[in-house]
Design a protein around this motif. Structure first.
Motif, PDB file in Angstrom:
ATOM      1  N   MET A 104      43.533  27.570  41.685  1.00 49.03           N
ATOM      2  CA  MET A 104      44.014  27.757  40.316  1.00 49.03           C
ATOM      3  C   MET A 104      43.002  27.758  39.281  1.00 49.03           C
ATOM      4  O   MET A 104      42.865  28.646  38.488  1.00 49.03           O
ATOM      5  CB  MET A 104      44.865  26.500  39.973  1.00 49.03           C
ATOM      6  CG  MET A 104      45.584  26.487  38.646  1.00 49.03           C
ATOM      7  SD  MET A 104      44.919  25.750  37.283  1.00 49.03           S
ATOM      8  CE  MET A 104      44.536  24.257  37.814  1.00 49.03           C
ATOM      9  N   LEU A 105      41.788  26.798  39.506  1.00 45.88           N
ATOM     10  CA  LEU A 105      40.664  27.054  38.494  1.00 45.88           C
ATOM     11  C   LEU A 105      40.008  28.477  38.717  1.00 45.88           C
ATOM     12  O   LEU A 105      39.617  28.842  37.463  1.00 45.88           O
ATOM     13  CB  LEU A 105      39.846  25.746  38.692  1.00 45.88           C
ATOM     14  CG  LEU A 105      40.354  24.596  38.383  1.00 45.88           C
ATOM     15  CD1 LEU A 105      39.221  23.334  38.620  1.00 45.88           C
ATOM     16  CD2 LEU A 105      40.536  24.288  36.810  1.00 45.88           C
ATOM     17  N   VAL A 106      39.768  28.837  39.805  1.00 48.03           N
ATOM     18  CA  VAL A 106      39.101  30.156  39.990  1.00 48.03           C
ATOM     19  C   VAL A 106      39.912  31.223  39.307  1.00 48.03           C
ATOM     20  O   VAL A 106      39.366  32.263  39.083  1.00 48.03           O
ATOM     21  CB  VAL A 106      38.470  30.069  41.493  1.00 48.03           C
ATOM     22  CG1 VAL A 106      38.150  31.632  41.650  1.00 48.03           C
ATOM     23  CG2 VAL A 106      37.500  29.322  41.814  1.00 48.03           C
ATOM     24  N   GLY A 107      41.218  31.173  39.819  1.00 50.80           N
ATOM     25  CA  GLY A 107      41.880  32.188  39.202  1.00 50.80           C
ATOM     26  C   GLY A 107      42.177  32.264  37.939  1.00 50.80           C
ATOM     27  O   GLY A 107      42.247  33.422  37.188  1.00 50.80           O
ATOM     28  N   VAL A 108      42.226  31.301  37.162  1.00 55.92           N
ATOM     29  CA  VAL A 108      42.299  31.178  35.610  1.00 55.92           C
ATOM     30  C   VAL A 108      41.092  31.804  35.317  1.00 55.92           C
ATOM     31  O   VAL A 108      41.190  32.653  34.050  1.00 55.92           O
ATOM     32  CB  VAL A 108      42.508  29.885  35.072  1.00 55.92           C
ATOM     33  CG1 VAL A 108      42.091  29.621  33.580  1.00 55.92           C
ATOM     34  CG2 VAL A 108      44.024  29.366  35.262  1.00 55.92           C
ATOM     35  N   VAL A 109      39.841  31.703  35.773  1.00 54.41           N
ATOM     36  CA  VAL A 109      38.555  32.079  35.158  1.00 54.41           C
ATOM     37  C   VAL A 109      38.449  33.680  35.560  1.00 54.41           C
ATOM     38  O   VAL A 109      38.247  34.425  34.372  1.00 54.41           O
ATOM     39  CB  VAL A 109      37.481  31.467  35.794  1.00 54.41           C
ATOM     40  CG1 VAL A 109      36.249  32.024  35.605  1.00 54.41           C
ATOM     41  CG2 VAL A 109      37.261  29.928  35.522  1.00 54.41           C
ATOM     42  N   MET A 110      39.003  33.819  36.684  1.00 48.65           N
ATOM     43  CA  MET A 110      38.827  35.327  36.948  1.00 48.65           C
ATOM     44  C   MET A 110      40.099  36.313  36.036  1.00 48.65           C
ATOM     45  O   MET A 110      39.504  37.274  35.595  1.00 48.65           O
ATOM     46  CB  MET A 110      39.089  35.692  38.427  1.00 48.65           C
ATOM     47  CG  MET A 110      37.948  35.206  39.259  1.00 48.65           C
ATOM     48  SD  MET A 110      38.334  35.361  41.066  1.00 48.65           S
ATOM     49  CE  MET A 110      38.219  37.225  41.233  1.00 48.65           C
ATOM     50  N   ALA A 111      40.963  35.601  36.050  1.00 45.72           N
ATOM     51  CA  ALA A 111      42.287  36.306  34.983  1.00 45.72           C
ATOM     52  C   ALA A 111      41.598  36.598  33.672  1.00 45.72           C
ATOM     53  O   ALA A 111      41.862  37.480  32.982  1.00 45.72           O
ATOM     54  CB  ALA A 111      43.278  35.712  35.145  1.00 45.72           C
ATOM     55  N   PHE A 112      41.076  35.409  33.085  1.00 49.08           N
ATOM     56  CA  PHE A 112      40.297  35.475  31.870  1.00 49.08           C
ATOM     57  C   PHE A 112      39.431  36.400  31.590  1.00 49.08           C
ATOM     58  O   PHE A 112      39.520  37.381  30.633  1.00 49.08           O
ATOM     59  CB  PHE A 112      39.935  34.058  31.389  1.00 49.08           C
ATOM     60  CG  PHE A 112      39.453  34.138  30.021  1.00 49.08           C
ATOM     61  CD1 PHE A 112      40.038  34.301  28.759  1.00 49.08           C
ATOM     62  CD2 PHE A 112      37.961  33.966  30.107  1.00 49.08           C
ATOM     63  CE1 PHE A 112      39.664  34.106  27.571  1.00 49.08           C
ATOM     64  CE2 PHE A 112      37.244  34.167  28.626  1.00 49.08           C
ATOM     65  CZ  PHE A 112      38.134  34.100  27.508  1.00 49.08           C
ATOM     66  N   LEU A 113      38.474  36.518  32.659  1.00 47.04           N
ATOM     67  CA  LEU A 113      37.649  37.613  32.761  1.00 47.04           C
ATOM     68  C   LEU A 113      38.109  39.145  32.685  1.00 47.04           C
ATOM     69  O   LEU A 113      37.698  39.850  31.908  1.00 47.04           O
ATOM     70  CB  LEU A 113      36.467  37.059  33.660  1.00 47.04           C
ATOM     71  CG  LEU A 113      35.574  36.107  33.613  1.00 47.04           C
ATOM     72  CD1 LEU A 113      34.709  35.897  34.734  1.00 47.04           C
ATOM     73  CD2 LEU A 113      34.561  36.209  32.475  1.00 47.04           C
ATOM     74  N   GLY A 114      38.836  39.004  33.468  1.00 40.87           N
ATOM     75  CA  GLY A 114      39.625  40.432  33.682  1.00 40.87           C
ATOM     76  C   GLY A 114      40.375  40.921  32.336  1.00 40.87           C
ATOM     77  O   GLY A 114      40.315  42.226  31.999  1.00 40.87           O
ATOM     78  N   TYR A 115      40.974  39.952  31.961  1.00 40.36           N
ATOM     79  CA  TYR A 115      41.834  40.258  30.723  1.00 40.36           C
ATOM     80  C   TYR A 115      41.039  40.518  29.351  1.00 40.36           C
ATOM     81  O   TYR A 115      41.352  41.606  28.616  1.00 40.36           O
ATOM     82  CB  TYR A 115      42.785  39.054  30.125  1.00 40.36           C
ATOM     83  CG  TYR A 115      43.515  39.236  29.255  1.00 40.36           C
ATOM     84  CD1 TYR A 115      44.600  40.322  28.999  1.00 40.36           C
ATOM     85  CD2 TYR A 115      43.482  38.485  28.020  1.00 40.36           C
ATOM     86  CE1 TYR A 115      45.538  40.526  28.204  1.00 40.36           C
ATOM     87  CE2 TYR A 115      44.166  38.852  26.832  1.00 40.36           C
ATOM     88  CZ  TYR A 115      45.367  39.812  27.072  1.00 40.36           C
ATOM     89  OH  TYR A 115      46.335  40.234  25.999  1.00 40.36           O
TER      90      TYR A 115
END
Length: 158
Positions: A135-146
């Motif tokens: 979840m932590l890695v997913g949030v960071v990746m989603a934020f960077l992509g967004y």
């Protein structure tokens, strides 16, 4: 203005959202519960007796214990932690619900007993740690992509 379809074209955003969905599914699996039970019966002579199973008592959660004692003539003490209760059984049966693993000291006579315990096990709960990291890695990746998507929309690329 960019659409959701355009946003999903960014690999970081897509990978982050997939990780978040996967983390949610893994954490839901951690709530799967299995009921476990243990029972024993027999006759106790004079002396100290530890009832139950060490592995069962320490491995599982939320125990519900039932202890049935019967004797035609016996004196005994039931120890639970620091609490001691004395009983005299003369052609009598008692049903107890101990909060801890019971220890019985029989002073004289013999006592027939039936001990049963039920508990709850969550076998997939250990995977929730993996789900948290995911979840932590997913949030960071989603934020960077967004943020990359928003930058491209601002510059007029999308």
């Amino acid at each position: 203005m960019g659409t959701l379809r355009d946003a999903m074209g960014y690999p970081l955003l897509r990978a982050g959202l997939i990780m978040l969905i996967l983390a949610l599914l893994i954490s839901i699996a951690g709530f799967y519960r299995v009921d476990k039970s243990y029972s024993a019966s027999g006759t106790l002579g004079e002396g100290m007796h530890y009832l139950g199973d060490d592995k069962f008592e320490s491995e599982y959660l939320y125990h519900n214990r039932t202890l049935v004692l019967y004797s035609s003539n016996a004196n005994l003490s039931l120890l639970q932690g620091t609490e001691m209760t004395n009983y005299t059984l003369v052609n009598r049966e008692i049903t107890l619900h101990p909060t801890e693993r019971p220890v019985i000291y029989v002073f004289n006579g013999s006592v027939n007993y039936t001990y049963s315990a039920t508990a709850v096990d969550y076998p997939y709960a250990v995977y929730s740690l993996f789900a948290f990291v995911l979840m932590l890695v997913g949030v960071v990746m989603a934020f960077l992509g967004y943020s990359q998507f928003l930058r491209d929309v601002k510059e007029g690329k999308k």
